[in-house]
Design a protein around this motif. Structure first.
Motif, PDB file in Angstrom:
ATOM      1  N   ALA A  91     -24.184 -26.307 -30.693  1.00  0.00           N
ATOM      2  CA  ALA A  91     -22.962 -27.031 -30.322  1.00  0.00           C
ATOM      3  C   ALA A  91     -22.364 -27.736 -31.532  1.00  0.00           C
ATOM      4  CB  ALA A  91     -23.260 -28.027 -29.204  1.00  0.00           C
ATOM      5  N   ASN A  92     -23.214 -28.397 -32.322  1.00  0.00           N
ATOM      6  CA  ASN A  92     -22.712 -29.104 -33.499  1.00  0.00           C
ATOM      7  C   ASN A  92     -22.341 -28.156 -34.626  1.00  0.00           C
ATOM      8  OD1 ASN A  92     -22.767 -31.690 -32.460  1.00  0.00           O
ATOM      9  ND2 ASN A  92     -24.839 -32.115 -33.179  1.00  0.00           N
ATOM     10  N   GLY A  95     -19.089 -27.050 -33.647  1.00  0.00           N
ATOM     11  CA  GLY A  95     -18.216 -28.221 -33.695  1.00  0.00           C
ATOM     12  C   GLY A  95     -17.723 -28.503 -35.102  1.00  0.00           C
ATOM     13  N   VAL A  99     -13.817 -28.184 -36.432  1.00  0.00           N
ATOM     14  CA  VAL A  99     -13.230 -29.417 -36.961  1.00  0.00           C
ATOM     15  C   VAL A  99     -12.908 -29.245 -38.438  1.00  0.00           C
ATOM     16  CG1 VAL A  99     -13.722 -31.827 -37.531  1.00  0.00           C
ATOM     17  CG2 VAL A  99     -14.274 -30.961 -35.265  1.00  0.00           C
ATOM     18  N   SER A 140     -23.264 -35.372 -34.294  1.00  0.00           N
ATOM     19  CA  SER A 140     -22.018 -35.553 -33.547  1.00  0.00           C
ATOM     20  C   SER A 140     -21.265 -36.852 -33.863  1.00  0.00           C
ATOM     21  CB  SER A 140     -22.272 -35.440 -32.039  1.00  0.00           C
ATOM     22  OG  SER A 140     -23.311 -36.267 -31.617  1.00  0.00           O
ATOM     23  N   ILE A 143     -19.123 -35.917 -36.691  1.00  0.00           N
ATOM     24  CA  ILE A 143     -18.108 -34.950 -36.256  1.00  0.00           C
ATOM     25  C   ILE A 143     -17.027 -35.656 -35.458  1.00  0.00           C
ATOM     26  CG2 ILE A 143     -17.684 -32.860 -34.910  1.00  0.00           C
ATOM     27  CD1 ILE A 143     -20.557 -31.987 -35.562  1.00  0.00           C
ATOM     28  N   TYR A 172     -12.364 -24.754 -27.906  1.00  0.00           N
ATOM     29  CA  TYR A 172     -13.711 -25.251 -28.186  1.00  0.00           C
ATOM     30  C   TYR A 172     -13.662 -26.703 -28.634  1.00  0.00           C
ATOM     31  CZ  TYR A 172     -18.484 -25.660 -29.767  1.00  0.00           C
ATOM     32  OH  TYR A 172     -19.789 -26.084 -29.917  1.00  0.00           O
ATOM     33  N   LEU A 173     -12.686 -27.035 -29.467  1.00  0.00           N
ATOM     34  CA  LEU A 173     -12.558 -28.409 -29.943  1.00  0.00           C
ATOM     35  C   LEU A 173     -12.346 -29.365 -28.774  1.00  0.00           C
ATOM     36  CD1 LEU A 173     -12.482 -30.184 -32.467  1.00  0.00           C
ATOM     37  CD2 LEU A 173     -10.026 -29.799 -32.582  1.00  0.00           C
ATOM     38  N   TYR A 176     -15.645 -29.487 -26.744  1.00  0.00           N
ATOM     39  CA  TYR A 176     -16.653 -30.255 -27.490  1.00  0.00           C
ATOM     40  C   TYR A 176     -16.381 -31.750 -27.361  1.00  0.00           C
ATOM     41  CZ  TYR A 176     -19.464 -31.898 -31.441  1.00  0.00           C
ATOM     42  OH  TYR A 176     -20.368 -32.564 -32.240  1.00  0.00           O
ATOM     43  N   THR A 177     -15.117 -32.119 -27.467  1.00  0.00           N
ATOM     44  CA  THR A 177     -14.744 -33.531 -27.415  1.00  0.00           C
ATOM     45  C   THR A 177     -14.991 -34.131 -26.036  1.00  0.00           C
ATOM     46  OG1 THR A 177     -13.034 -33.099 -29.072  1.00  0.00           O
ATOM     47  CG2 THR A 177     -12.875 -35.166 -27.874  1.00  0.00           C
ATOM     48  N   GLY A 180     -19.118 -32.989 -24.465  1.00  0.00           N
ATOM     49  CA  GLY A 180     -20.176 -33.608 -25.257  1.00  0.00           C
ATOM     50  C   GLY A 180     -20.515 -35.015 -24.819  1.00  0.00           C
ATOM     51  N   HIS A 191     -20.632 -41.075 -29.593  1.00  0.00           N
ATOM     52  CA  HIS A 191     -19.411 -40.304 -29.828  1.00  0.00           C
ATOM     53  C   HIS A 191     -18.183 -41.208 -29.880  1.00  0.00           C
ATOM     54  CE1 HIS A 191     -21.517 -36.569 -27.917  1.00  0.00           C
ATOM     55  NE2 HIS A 191     -21.983 -36.858 -29.108  1.00  0.00           N
TER      56      HIS A 191
END
Length: 206
Positions: A91-92, A95, A99, A140, A143, A172-173, A176-177, A180, A191
């Protein structure tokens, strides 16, 4: 049987990760710090999982100050490069790739790395000071600091980013945001803190 299946899964994922890294290496547009971080995530996780059998993570994962000796303060820096499992690392890995693809060339590799490292460090400091744990992992917060920078710059200059809503990179961005933050309260807090620190750093730097 369970360990055998896990080893097979890790092996197959290792092959895919190597292929993915090779693919983005072939792509001249992949920013250098983004590529380097991807390689570090993958190398540390796979080496520790397949070869070193958690010896590296015992040395480098995070600890709160009440569980940390003075000579172990390096963990504040090394912990974000470790991940608790394969899904966490993948995932990271994706990510930071997306990003970085959006941001690194816009602000420069130096500032990109600075914001990533400072975001991780500040969140590690807060968690180590105000909670108690013996195995902190994950990139994360750094990120999310970079996502905070994207948010700030997009508000200031929307034309700076070429977002295509519906594309898999943008999708995906967004996922993920949002998703997550459902991994647990501690993860969500880290986060949010990373995101806030990213905005604050952006206000100072841009």
């Amino acid at each position: 049987m369970k360990n055998s299946n896990t080893n097979i899964l890790v092996f197959l994922c290792a092959i895919y990760i190597i292929y993915f890294i090779y693919s983005i290496f072939q792509n001249a547009n992949t920013p250098p710090i983004t590529f380097t971080l991807i390689c570090i995530y993958a190398l540390i996780y796979l080496a520790d999982e397949i070869v070193l059998k958690d010896k590296l993570s015992k040395w480098g994962t995070g600890k709160s100050f009440d569980n940390m000796r003075k000579v172990e303060w390096y963990r504040l820096i090394t912990a974000p490069f470790f991940h608790m499992n394969l899904l966490h690392m993948m995932a990271n890995l994706f990510g930071i790739y997306f990003v970085g693809s959006f941001l690194e060339d816009k602000i420069g590799s130096g500032l990109f790395l600075l914001m990533y490292m400072v975001g991780n460090l500040l969140v590690s400091l807060l968690f180590s000071a105000f909670s108690s744990f013996i195995k902190g992992t994950g990139a994360s917060p750094g990120i999310f600091a970079l996502i905070g920078c994207i948010f700030y710059l997009y508000i200031q200059t929307p034309e700076l980013f070429d977002f295509h809503f519906g594309s898999w990179q943008t999708s995906y961005l967004i996922l993920y945001t949002t998703l997550g933050n459902f991994i647990g309260l501690g993860g969500a807090i880290s986060h949010v803190l990373g995101f806030i620190f990213g905005i604050l750093m952006s206000m100072l730097l841009f």
